[in-house]
Scaffold this motif. Structure first.
Motif, PDB file in Angstrom:
ATOM      1  N   UNK A 165      75.730  -2.803  25.074  1.00  0.00           N
ATOM      2  CA  UNK A 165      76.932  -2.488  24.304  1.00  0.00           C
ATOM      3  C   UNK A 165      76.624  -2.468  22.808  1.00  0.00           C
ATOM      4  N   UNK A 166      77.124  -1.431  22.132  1.00  0.00           N
ATOM      5  CA  UNK A 166      76.981  -1.332  20.681  1.00  0.00           C
ATOM      6  C   UNK A 166      78.338  -1.434  20.000  1.00  0.00           C
ATOM      7  N   UNK A 167      79.291  -0.591  20.425  1.00  0.00           N
ATOM      8  CA  UNK A 167      80.597  -0.559  19.763  1.00  0.00           C
ATOM      9  C   UNK A 167      81.646   0.027  20.683  1.00  0.00           C
ATOM     10  N   UNK A 168      82.880  -0.323  20.407  1.00  0.00           N
ATOM     11  CA  UNK A 168      84.039   0.249  21.096  1.00  0.00           C
ATOM     12  C   UNK A 168      84.789   1.101  20.089  1.00  0.00           C
ATOM     13  N   UNK A 169      85.048   2.345  20.454  1.00  0.00           N
ATOM     14  CA  UNK A 169      85.829   3.231  19.608  1.00  0.00           C
ATOM     15  C   UNK A 169      87.133   3.551  20.324  1.00  0.00           C
ATOM     16  N   UNK A 170      88.241   3.303  19.673  1.00  0.00           N
ATOM     17  CA  UNK A 170      89.535   3.645  20.237  1.00  0.00           C
ATOM     18  C   UNK A 170      89.937   5.019  19.711  1.00  0.00           C
ATOM     19  N   UNK A 171      90.026   5.966  20.627  1.00  0.00           N
ATOM     20  CA  UNK A 171      90.283   7.358  20.259  1.00  0.00           C
ATOM     21  C   UNK A 171      91.696   7.753  20.669  1.00  0.00           C
ATOM     22  N   UNK A 172      92.654   6.969  20.197  1.00  0.00           N
ATOM     23  CA  UNK A 172      94.043   7.268  20.485  1.00  0.00           C
ATOM     24  C   UNK A 172      94.552   6.608  21.755  1.00  0.00           C
ATOM     25  N   UNK A 173      95.865   6.692  21.950  1.00  0.00           N
ATOM     26  CA  UNK A 173      96.509   6.145  23.133  1.00  0.00           C
ATOM     27  C   UNK A 173      97.123   7.286  23.928  1.00  0.00           C
ATOM     28  N   UNK A 174      97.066   7.176  25.250  1.00  0.00           N
ATOM     29  CA  UNK A 174      97.634   8.233  26.094  1.00  0.00           C
ATOM     30  C   UNK A 174      99.160   8.189  25.998  1.00  0.00           C
ATOM     31  N   UNK A 175      99.728   9.329  25.656  1.00  0.00           N
ATOM     32  CA  UNK A 175     101.169   9.448  25.484  1.00  0.00           C
ATOM     33  C   UNK A 175     101.705  10.556  26.389  1.00  0.00           C
ATOM     34  N   UNK A 176     102.855  10.338  26.954  1.00  0.00           N
ATOM     35  CA  UNK A 176     103.490  11.306  27.836  1.00  0.00           C
ATOM     36  C   UNK A 176     104.101  12.439  27.017  1.00  0.00           C
ATOM     37  N   UNK A 177     103.921  13.665  27.470  1.00  0.00           N
ATOM     38  CA  UNK A 177     104.605  14.789  26.828  1.00  0.00           C
ATOM     39  C   UNK A 177     105.281  15.646  27.887  1.00  0.00           C
ATOM     40  N   UNK A 178     106.395  16.282  27.502  1.00  0.00           N
ATOM     41  CA  UNK A 178     107.142  17.156  28.415  1.00  0.00           C
ATOM     42  C   UNK A 178     107.623  18.383  27.641  1.00  0.00           C
ATOM     43  N   UNK A 264      79.942   3.057  22.621  1.00  0.00           N
ATOM     44  CA  UNK A 264      78.610   3.449  22.187  1.00  0.00           C
ATOM     45  C   UNK A 264      77.631   2.445  22.785  1.00  0.00           C
ATOM     46  N   UNK A 265      76.612   2.953  23.463  1.00  0.00           N
ATOM     47  CA  UNK A 265      75.647   2.114  24.164  1.00  0.00           C
ATOM     48  C   UNK A 265      74.231   2.504  23.745  1.00  0.00           C
ATOM     49  N   UNK A 266      73.311   1.554  23.860  1.00  0.00           N
ATOM     50  CA  UNK A 266      71.917   1.824  23.541  1.00  0.00           C
ATOM     51  C   UNK A 266      71.035   1.392  24.707  1.00  0.00           C
ATOM     52  N   UNK A 267      70.022   2.176  25.003  1.00  0.00           N
ATOM     53  CA  UNK A 267      69.049   1.808  26.025  1.00  0.00           C
ATOM     54  C   UNK A 267      68.404   0.483  25.626  1.00  0.00           C
TER      55      UNK A 267
END
Length: 358
Positions: A165-178, A264-267
């Protein structure tokens, strides 16, 4: 693990024989870039120059890719050119699954992967995709990136996959659309056809909300929304913007039922090629660029997406404008009925609920 500073700053291809992940691995000539920079010489002639590639998923102009490139440049500078990381965005090296496999094998030194892909190697990770398993960005980052639980999760994953493990990136939250359906509570979703990913967990999510889940490939989603095959979908706001789903949807509800977590992960073998001083520098730069700098870029990026969509006539509904509690309750009921009976899931669910007193 990383400090929780989230809200503080609101292939099989390498260059012939010269560009490699952990060492020197050949790649197909037709997949190599046309021009390459000459490797910088290391000030320490006793250590070999490490030429790594990083397999990424998002486009070149996405904040995550920009942050990864800035990190790579800074690390090369701090190591006097000994460690040179080339970022390949937009899944240039293959599908996300293929890229993770490259990193496991050492063909790529680093990789960016989402939970659904990583769960193939450790099914226990699937629990973190359950709806409302976390109730905020901050909680999600703290638990998975800055807690003893997170340490244990990623140490187990390292032993299974050889990926650290290197890092966690939060790329938004899932939102409902109609498009035409107005939603004030889950009752308004009864019988509504909502696109979902082709996985049992995601079908469970929308069934719990009372909707009819319809698995459709992401590449076919725009047309499905346009033609009425489905009446709604869920994606992070920035994805709905980038894919222009807002052109065929008129309501976006900030249900935030799942946080788009990318890792993000590293060997591990590549990591062990770094000296202790280089590892310390690496970790400092991760904090600086893959956390702080990334979020400096991300929030304006999402803000621009919201502005453009609102100007196009889309209504963005905040959680205090509809019955968010009905979504929480529906999700909890589904989790208790279907997932608490699995001991592996139940332990993780209980630890999160106890940790945050949900």
């Amino acid at each position: 693990m990383k400090r929780n500073r989230f809200f503080a700053l609101c292939l099989a291809f390498v260059m012939t024989l010269s560009l490699a992940a952990c060492g020197n691995s050949e790649v197909p000539a037709d997949s190599a870039p046309a021009e390459l920079e000459e490797p910088k010489s290391s000030e320490n002639p006793q250590l070999e120059v490490l030429e790594w590639n990083l397999a990424a998923t998002l486009a070149e102009d996405h904040p995550m890719t920009i942050a990864l490139n800035a990190f790579a440049d800074a690390f090369a500078e701090e190591t006097a050119g000994r460690v040179q990381i080339k970022v390949y965005p937009n899944m240039m090296l293959g599908s996300e699954t293929e890229q993770v496999e490259m990193a496991r094998a050492g063909t790529a030194a680093m990789v960016v992967g989402g939970l659904s892909t990583l769960a193939v190697y450790d099914d226990g990770l699937s629990v973190y995709s359950l709806p409302y398993i976390f109730r905020s960005y901050d909680d999600c980052e703290e638990y998975l990136s800055d807690s003893e639980y997170g340490d244990n999760i990623w140490e187990s994953f390292r032993q299974l996959t050889n990926l650290r493990f290197v890092a966690l990136e939060l790329n938004g939250a899932r939102c409902l659309s109609t498009k035409n359906v107005q939603v004030q509570s889950v009752k308004d979703l009864n019988g509504v056809k909502i696109r979902c990913m082709d996985a049992p967990l995601w079908q469970d999510v929308f069934t719990a909300f009372g909707a009819v889940p319809v698995p459709i490939a992401f590449t076919e989603l725009y047309v499905a929304l346009q033609t009425g095959v489905v009446e709604g979908q869920d994606n992070p706001i920035n994805v709905s913007y980038a894919q222009k789903f807002y052109e065929v949807q008129k309501n976006i509800y900030k249900t935030e039922h799942n946080y788009n977590t990318t890792f993000v992960l590293i060997n591990d073998d590549c990591w062990n090629q770094l000296t202790a001083d280089e590892q310390a520098v690496f970790n400092d730069l991760v904090d600086e660029y893959l956390y702080d700098y990334y979020y400096e870029l991300y929030w304006p990026y999402e803000g621009e997406a919201i502005q453009v969509m609102e100007e196009a006539g889309v209504r963005i509904w905040e959680q205090d404008e509809f019955d968010i509690q009905s979504f929480w309750d529906a999700a909890d009921g589904m989790i208790n009925e279907k997932y608490m009976t699995n001991a592996a899931y139940a332990d993780s669910i209980n630890s999160i609920r106890e940790y945050f007193q949900y």
